[in-house]
Design an enzyme around this catalytic site. Structure first.
Site, PDB file in Angstrom:
ATOM      1  N   GLU A 185       0.893  -1.229  -0.058  1.00  0.00           N
ATOM      2  CA  GLU A 185       0.230  -0.074   0.028  1.00  0.00           C
ATOM      3  C   GLU A 185       0.922   1.324  -0.049  1.00  0.00           C
ATOM      4  O   GLU A 185       0.705   2.181   0.763  1.00  0.00           O
ATOM      5  CB  GLU A 185      -0.880   0.044   1.310  1.00  0.00           C
ATOM      6  CG  GLU A 185      -1.932  -1.094   0.943  1.00  0.00           C
ATOM      7  CD  GLU A 185      -3.234  -0.978   2.060  1.00  0.00           C
ATOM      8  OE1 GLU A 185      -2.951  -0.586   3.346  1.00  0.00           O
ATOM      9  OE2 GLU A 185      -4.201  -1.434   1.839  1.00  0.00           O
ATOM     10  N   GLU A 375      -5.572  -8.081  -1.502  1.00  0.00           N
ATOM     11  CA  GLU A 375      -6.300  -7.738  -0.141  1.00  0.00           C
ATOM     12  C   GLU A 375      -7.785  -7.322  -0.603  1.00  0.00           C
ATOM     13  O   GLU A 375      -8.112  -6.692  -1.353  1.00  0.00           O
ATOM     14  CB  GLU A 375      -5.938  -6.750   0.658  1.00  0.00           C
ATOM     15  CG  GLU A 375      -4.434  -7.115   1.313  1.00  0.00           C
ATOM     16  CD  GLU A 375      -4.009  -6.117   2.414  1.00  0.00           C
ATOM     17  OE1 GLU A 375      -4.764  -5.318   3.010  1.00  0.00           O
ATOM     18  OE2 GLU A 375      -3.055  -5.763   2.443  1.00  0.00           O
TER      19      GLU A 375
HETATM   20  C1  BGP Z   1      -4.678  -2.846   4.734  1.00  0.00           C
HETATM   21  C2  BGP Z   1      -3.437  -3.428   5.290  1.00  0.00           C
HETATM   22  C3  BGP Z   1      -3.483  -4.767   5.740  1.00  0.00           C
HETATM   23  C4  BGP Z   1      -4.517  -4.909   6.647  1.00  0.00           C
HETATM   24  C5  BGP Z   1      -6.001  -4.518   6.064  1.00  0.00           C
HETATM   25  C6  BGP Z   1      -7.198  -4.399   6.789  1.00  0.00           C
HETATM   26  O1  BGP Z   1      -4.597  -1.462   4.720  1.00  0.00           O
HETATM   27  O2  BGP Z   1      -2.498  -3.470   4.170  1.00  0.00           O
HETATM   28  O3  BGP Z   1      -2.156  -4.842   6.618  1.00  0.00           O
HETATM   29  O4  BGP Z   1      -4.532  -4.931   7.944  1.00  0.00           O
HETATM   30  O5  BGP Z   1      -5.818  -3.178   5.486  1.00  0.00           O
HETATM   31  O6  BGP Z   1      -7.296  -3.260   7.833  1.00  0.00           O
HETATM   32  P1  BGP Z   1      -7.484  -3.614   9.247  1.00  0.00           P
HETATM   33  O7  BGP Z   1      -6.822  -4.401   9.664  1.00  0.00           O
HETATM   34  O8  BGP Z   1      -7.239  -2.189   9.662  1.00  0.00           O
HETATM   35  O9  BGP Z   1      -8.780  -3.950   9.377  1.00  0.00           O
END
Ligand code: BGP
Length: 480
Positions: A185, A375
């Protein structure tokens, strides 16, 4: 004429995604040093703290909790977890290597063999189960020492330190690992994210210099990877949030165009096309940003672009300049105005499966390179029954609708999508809130935010569902 693909292509990489700092635990074992994630407190105040100057650069156990210090103990339980991934039929598993397991301070003379061996064991275990690893080289895991002593990514020295780290792991694993990603990201750096840049509340000038340094570092990793093994596929990784104008007011549409290109395109433009886009040069001009670009860097970036583009997709965003539209939606790094057509998750992230098809069409149309959804998923509070079984129809529903849109993008739009790794395939610690309560997994982990629980693993309803999805290569999405 190119052959048009129907539904999910043979060999489509179904899998799941994780990051070392959110699930390995063992934060000081095996010679590992501290990373920026290790000093990030758990709890809902994490993002607000991240944005403030009070953000502590030390662990303060008297004041905060740190669920990621134990994570879900994947470090010790990886064999059991990988066996479960294999049972679901995973073709790939996205994981990151924690830089500080390899170079504990980031600037050590020699790599830490225990760290390299640990990852070698994990990779071998995956290969034993015919699961292709996908490795993120840097997923919010810059060694803390590089933040405290070097000032984070605005310091050009990090380019060389990263190059050394990337070379070390690529040399070690280039025969075993085909799929790589450079920075997770990376575009969150535009917002000055501490996780991404290792810097707190600095100037736009420093943020963009830090990003430039990461672009150079990324191209160096691409170059090394291809020199070691031309078959390696190495990609960039951005958050993508499909952007809408709130309405047909041309001012809102133009505002959306501006937001869209700086947030969704800028980093991809540089890493896929290999050069700074003109709108960015103009943005730099308007904001008095002058990048320190060393001779040869622009050529390196042009010559060593990525093989594919990967992105995380959780939500879309609506843009309005109208002050009456003051009701903001939530996001992990950004929030637009509330979109009246969409429902939101318990954390306020707006759920928009069609937005994913729009994203796929947009990115493939703009870049024409293979796409990897690295993701996607629904963070939710799960309620296990007495046998720790979670009936997570809400999660199945979310994923099913997104996969349906992926299928349309392949079948109807001709998009070259080759991989899908839903986030947090096993419950893990949240990045934005540092808590266990926000769960994404197909596998329930018995652990709460205070560290209570056996850490035993239990299959959720979505486990069987995803197994069927993979077994039928996406043809059967029914929730029985
Ligand atoms: C993205 C990241 C991840 C992950 C995901 C979900 O931004 O790359 O590391 O955690 O989001 O977010 P969260 O864990 O805050 O729900």
């Amino acid at each position: 004429m190119t052959e048009l693909k129907a539904t999910f292509p043979k060999g489509f990489l179904w899998g799941g995604a994780t990051a070392a700092n959110q699930f390995e635990g063992a934060y000081l074992e095996g010679g590992k040093g501290l990373t920026i994630a290790d000093i990030s407190p758990g709890g809902k105040e994490r993002m607000a703290l991240l944005r403030s100057n009070d953000y502590p650069l030390e662990i303060n156990e008297a004041k905060y909790t740190y669920p990621n210090h134990v994570g879900i103990d994947f470090y010790h339980r990886y064999q059991e977890d990988i066996a479960l991934f294999a049972e679901m039929g995973f073709k790939t598993f996205r994981m990151s290597i924690s830089w500080a397991r390899i170079f504990p301070n980031g600037d050590d003379a020699e790599p830490n063999e225990a760290g390299l061996q640990y990852y070698e064991n994990v990779i071998d275990e995956l290969k034993k189960h015919n699961i292709e690893p996908t490795i993120t080289i840097s997923h919010y895991e810059t060694p803390l020492h590089l933040v405290k002593e070097y000032g984070g990514w605005k310091n050009r020295q990090l380019i060389d330190l990263f190059e050394k780290y990337a070379r070390t792991i690529l040399e070690r694993f280039h025969k075993k690992v085909t799929y790589w990603m450079t920075f997770n990201e990376i575009n969150t750096g535009i917002l000055g994210s501490f996780f991404t840049l290792g810097m707190r509340n600095e100037s736009l000038q420093n943020n963009f210099q830090a990003l430039h340094n990461q672009f150079v570092a990324s191209s160096k990793a691409v170059k090394i990877a291809h020199e070691l093994n031309p078959d390696i596929k190495i990609g960039c990784m951005s958050i993508y949030a499909t952007m809408y104008a709130y309405d047909s007011n041309p001012d809102n549409v133009m505002g959306m165009v501006e937001e869209n290109r700086m947030f969704n395109y800028f980093c991809n433009d540089v890493q896929v096309r290999g050069e700074y886009p003109t709108y960015a040069l103009k943005y730099f001009e308007r904001n008095n940003i002058t990048l320190d670009i060393q001779p040869g860097e622009l050529d390196l970036m042009k010559e060593h672009t990525v093989d594919y583009l990967s992105f995380s997709y959780y939500m879309s965003s609506a843009f309005s300049k109208n002050p009456e539209h003051s009701d903001k939606s939530q996001g992990n790094f950004f929030g637009g105005v509330k979109n009246p057509f969409l429902e939101a998750s318990e954390w306020g992230w707006e759920i928009d499966p069609v937005g994913l098809r729009i994203a796929l069409c947009d990115l493939y149309g703009r870049y024409g390179v293979p796409l990897y959804i690295s993701e996607n998923g629904l963070g939710a509070i799960d309620q296990p029954d007495a046998n720790f079984y979670v009936t997570d129809d809400y999660r199945i529903d979310y994923l099913r609708k997104h996969i349906e849109e992926m299928e349309k993008a392949i079948r109807l739009d001709g998009v070259d999508l080759f991989a899908y790794t839903p986030w947090g395939c096993i419950d893990l610690v949240s990045a934005s809130t540092g808590e266990m309560a926000k769960r994404y997994g197909f596998i329930y982990v018995d652990l709460d935010d205070e560290g209570n629980g056996t850490m035993n693993r239990y299959k959720k309803k979505s486990f069987d569902w995803y197994q069927q999805v993979i077994a039928t290569n996406g043809a059967n999405l029914a929730n029985n």
